[in-house]
Design a protein around this motif. Sequence first.
Motif, mmCIF file in Angstrom:
data_model
loop_
_atom_site.group_PDB
_atom_site.id
_atom_site.type_symbol
_atom_site.label_atom_id
_atom_site.label_comp_id
_atom_site.label_asym_id
_atom_site.label_seq_id
_atom_site.Cartn_x
_atom_site.Cartn_y
_atom_site.Cartn_z
ATOM 1 N N THR A 220 0.814 -1.217 0.000
ATOM 2 C CA THR A 220 0.000 0.000 0.000
ATOM 3 C C THR A 220 0.847 1.267 0.000
ATOM 4 O O THR A 220 0.421 2.292 -0.521
ATOM 5 C CB THR A 220 -0.940 0.045 1.217
ATOM 6 O OG1 THR A 220 -0.169 -0.072 2.417
ATOM 7 C CG2 THR A 220 -1.965 -1.085 1.152
ATOM 8 N N SER A 239 0.361 3.071 -8.563
ATOM 9 C CA SER A 239 -1.093 3.068 -8.439
ATOM 10 C C SER A 239 -1.551 2.116 -7.344
ATOM 11 O O SER A 239 -0.928 1.080 -7.090
ATOM 12 C CB SER A 239 -1.732 2.605 -9.754
ATOM 13 O OG SER A 239 -1.564 3.527 -10.778
ATOM 14 N N GLU A 240 -2.668 2.467 -6.731
ATOM 15 C CA GLU A 240 -3.237 1.609 -5.687
ATOM 16 C C GLU A 240 -3.507 0.203 -6.205
ATOM 17 O O GLU A 240 -3.340 -0.777 -5.471
ATOM 18 C CB GLU A 240 -4.534 2.248 -5.173
ATOM 19 C CG GLU A 240 -5.190 1.496 -4.032
ATOM 20 C CD GLU A 240 -6.447 2.193 -3.531
ATOM 21 O OE1 GLU A 240 -7.254 1.521 -2.856
ATOM 22 O OE2 GLU A 240 -6.628 3.391 -3.828
ATOM 23 N N SER A 241 -3.890 0.087 -7.488
ATOM 24 C CA SER A 241 -4.194 -1.230 -8.043
ATOM 25 C C SER A 241 -2.936 -2.075 -8.255
ATOM 26 O O SER A 241 -3.041 -3.300 -8.449
ATOM 27 C CB SER A 241 -4.947 -1.090 -9.369
ATOM 28 O OG SER A 241 -4.176 -0.371 -10.311
ATOM 29 N N ASP A 243 -0.909 -3.460 -6.310
ATOM 30 C CA ASP A 243 -0.717 -3.797 -4.899
ATOM 31 C C ASP A 243 0.047 -5.103 -4.692
ATOM 32 O O ASP A 243 0.146 -5.604 -3.582
ATOM 33 C CB ASP A 243 -2.059 -3.852 -4.171
ATOM 34 C CG ASP A 243 -3.021 -4.869 -4.782
ATOM 35 O OD1 ASP A 243 -2.710 -5.434 -5.839
ATOM 36 O OD2 ASP A 243 -4.092 -5.079 -4.180
#
Length: 304
Positions: A220, A239-241, A243
Amino acid sequence: MPDLHPLTEVELQHESLRLSVCPALGGAITRLSVDGIDLLRPWDGSDSVRRTGCFVLAPFSNRVGDGGFMHEGTRYPLRNLSVEHPLPIHGVAWKRAWSLTEQTSTRLRLTFMHQPEGDGVLDWPFAFEVEHEIKLDDAGVALQLRLRNIDSRSMPAGLGWHPYFLRHAACRLQFEAQCVWQNDAQNLPSRKAPIPAEWDFSAEKSLQQPDLDNCFVGRTKPITIRWPNEGVELTMHASESLDHLVVFTPPADMGFFAVEPVSHANNALCMDDPIANGMRVLRPAETMQVSCKLQIRRITRTGQ
């Protein structure tokens, strides 16, 4: 844009930051330096994209087992595109030439289109296009990927980057994750487990030789790499995606290591629930987009 000769490099520059790309060689980044200090492994000039500094992972990351995968009730075989690996690996885009579609002194855009025609259906059975935008600014390098399903069917999809960082002496690494996949004899994930102490980089520490080629899950926060002897710090804001994080640490005398922000687990295509392990399903004309900012700053050199 004019046609480029095979293996021609295109260079961007912003003040002391330089970045080069070879569109014909998988669209790979061939050099990234600040004040003349290389951060990525410089390309050796060969025709092997695995000897460059960074390439795009599309439409999937890492290895795929079982000689193919199931999607919506149909089995799709995949062939191996790399003689150096026994399994299909890293998707299609890294093994194909890209087109340079836009360029300024600090920004460029590369595009690649795949059509599953002839033997190409065994490379990847769905039609897609991917766009890679690279931009230099005061903070560092901004990377953005857009993958669009141009097939008449839905397709599974994943994205990421595969940077090879130079292993300067005393290199230090920091990242946080929730768990890690342990691998089987084929280097495919077999068991999701707590992170062992020797693989725990939640507090910054020297890279050492942890012998990693594993996918970490649940990243994260940003990833930080420091080269104190060179006086450089690089922070990856993905990006958060993205992860999942694949970390590859070959023996130190190889001179590099890889920290790869990706959207899904290794071999997610063949898992019981690919979506739960990060794969997306793109409907026809649907687009998936991810970004990664490489924030680069000079720091005080060790001993100064």
